[in-house]
Design a protein around this motif. Structure first.
Motif, short mmCIF file in Angstrom:
data_model
loop_
_atom_site.label_atom_id
_atom_site.label_comp_id
_atom_site.label_asym_id
_atom_site.label_seq_id
_atom_site.Cartn_x
_atom_site.Cartn_y
_atom_site.Cartn_z
N GLN A 116 0.93 -0.97 -0.19
CA GLN A 116 0.33 -0.44 -0.04
C GLN A 116 0.61 1.42 -0.25
N GLU A 117 1.83 1.22 0.50
CA GLU A 117 3.07 2.73 0.61
C GLU A 117 3.75 2.35 -0.75
N LEU A 118 3.69 1.27 -1.01
CA LEU A 118 4.09 1.53 -2.51
C LEU A 118 3.38 2.44 -3.28
N VAL A 119 1.80 1.33 -3.78
CA VAL A 119 0.92 2.55 -3.92
C VAL A 119 0.66 3.75 -3.77
N ASP A 120 0.89 3.73 -3.07
CA ASP A 120 0.87 5.68 -2.21
C ASP A 120 2.34 6.32 -3.00
N ALA A 121 3.12 6.01 -3.49
CA ALA A 121 4.64 6.84 -3.58
C ALA A 121 4.76 6.60 -4.85
N VAL A 122 4.08 5.60 -6.02
CA VAL A 122 4.00 5.62 -6.98
C VAL A 122 2.80 6.56 -7.61
N ALA A 123 1.08 6.89 -7.23
CA ALA A 123 1.01 7.78 -7.16
C ALA A 123 1.08 8.64 -7.61
N ALA A 124 1.47 8.85 -6.05
CA ALA A 124 1.74 10.48 -5.66
C ALA A 124 3.24 11.08 -6.76
N LYS A 125 3.80 9.95 -7.60
CA LYS A 125 4.67 9.85 -8.62
C LYS A 125 4.15 10.63 -9.50
N THR A 126 3.25 9.84 -9.90
CA THR A 126 2.44 9.69 -12.05
C THR A 126 1.63 10.93 -11.73
N TYR A 127 1.52 11.19 -10.54
CA TYR A 127 -0.27 11.74 -10.20
C TYR A 127 -1.25 11.36 -11.07
N ASP A 128 -1.08 9.76 -10.55
CA ASP A 128 -2.66 9.23 -11.17
C ASP A 128 -3.08 8.40 -9.57
N SER A 129 -4.11 7.96 -9.83
CA SER A 129 -5.63 7.65 -8.83
C SER A 129 -4.60 6.27 -7.97
N LYS A 130 -4.67 6.30 -6.77
CA LYS A 130 -3.89 4.99 -6.71
C LYS A 130 -5.22 3.63 -6.50
N VAL A 131 -6.45 3.59 -6.60
CA VAL A 131 -6.29 2.24 -7.55
C VAL A 131 -5.85 1.80 -9.40
N ALA A 132 -5.73 3.37 -9.75
CA ALA A 132 -5.23 2.85 -10.98
C ALA A 132 -3.56 2.32 -10.82
N THR A 133 -3.43 2.75 -10.46
CA THR A 133 -1.45 2.82 -9.54
C THR A 133 -2.04 1.32 -8.90
N GLY A 134 -2.47 0.93 -7.73
CA GLY A 134 -2.84 -0.32 -7.18
C GLY A 134 -3.04 -1.53 -8.61
N GLU A 135 -3.57 -1.44 -9.83
CA GLU A 135 -4.26 -2.43 -10.49
C GLU A 135 -2.88 -2.45 -11.70
N THR A 136 -1.93 -1.26 -11.69
CA THR A 136 -0.70 -1.75 -12.36
C THR A 136 0.26 -2.60 -11.53
N ILE A 137 0.10 -2.42 -10.42
CA ILE A 137 1.56 -2.81 -9.21
C ILE A 137 1.48 -4.39 -9.88
N ASP A 138 0.30 -4.84 -9.90
CA ASP A 138 -0.41 -5.44 -9.18
C ASP A 138 -0.49 -6.23 -10.51
N ALA A 139 -0.64 -5.48 -12.29
CA ALA A 139 -0.29 -6.32 -13.96
C ALA A 139 0.73 -6.07 -13.70
N VAL A 140 1.96 -5.80 -13.37
CA VAL A 140 3.30 -6.38 -13.19
C VAL A 140 4.00 -7.44 -12.61
N ILE A 141 3.36 -8.06 -11.27
CA ILE A 141 3.30 -8.58 -10.61
C ILE A 141 3.19 -9.47 -11.21
N ALA A 142 1.97 -9.70 -11.82
CA ALA A 142 1.44 -10.60 -12.39
C ALA A 142 1.90 -11.34 -13.98
N ALA A 143 2.58 -10.03 -14.20
CA ALA A 143 3.50 -10.89 -15.59
C ALA A 143 4.70 -11.15 -15.60
N ILE A 144 5.14 -10.63 -14.27
CA ILE A 144 6.65 -11.64 -13.42
C ILE A 144 6.47 -12.92 -13.38
#
Length: 92
Positions: free
Chosen positions: A4-32
């Motif tokens: 959750q802290e990672l999602v918050d940090a990335v969302a703050a850097k990208t100015y994207d929503s926390k929900v969208a950022t969380g989905e992106t991080i989940d997608a990256v982890i799933a792909a790896i």
């Protein structure tokens, strides 16, 4: 830092929503995870690479009873840090 802290940090850097950022991080982890499950390697230049290895079956010992137990063979996940990542961590 937890997820959750990672999602918050990335969302703050990208100015994207926390929900969208969380989905992106989940997608990256799933792909790896998907690539490693297939036995392939994932290389992220400047960060590092993820790969799989094999651990042979072996005999272990139960620390409570001292009895020998068979530990089955298993796949392992390895991470090797890239040069840029190592340099950043070491302050070079």
């Amino acid at each position: 830092m937890n997820k959750q802290e990672l999602v918050d940090a990335v969302a703050a850097k990208t100015y994207d929503s926390k929900v969208a950022t969380g989905e992106t991080i989940d997608a990256v982890i799933a792909a790896i995870t998907g690539e490693l499950t297939k036995g392939k390697t994932v290389q992220l230049i400047g960060f590092g690479s993820f790969s799989t290895g094999a651990r042979a079956a072996r005999v272990g010992r139960n620390p409570a009873t001292g009895a020998e137990i068979q530990i089955p063979a298993a796949k392992t996940v390895k991470f090797t840090a890239g040069k840029a990542f190592k340099d950043a961590v070491n302050g070079a």
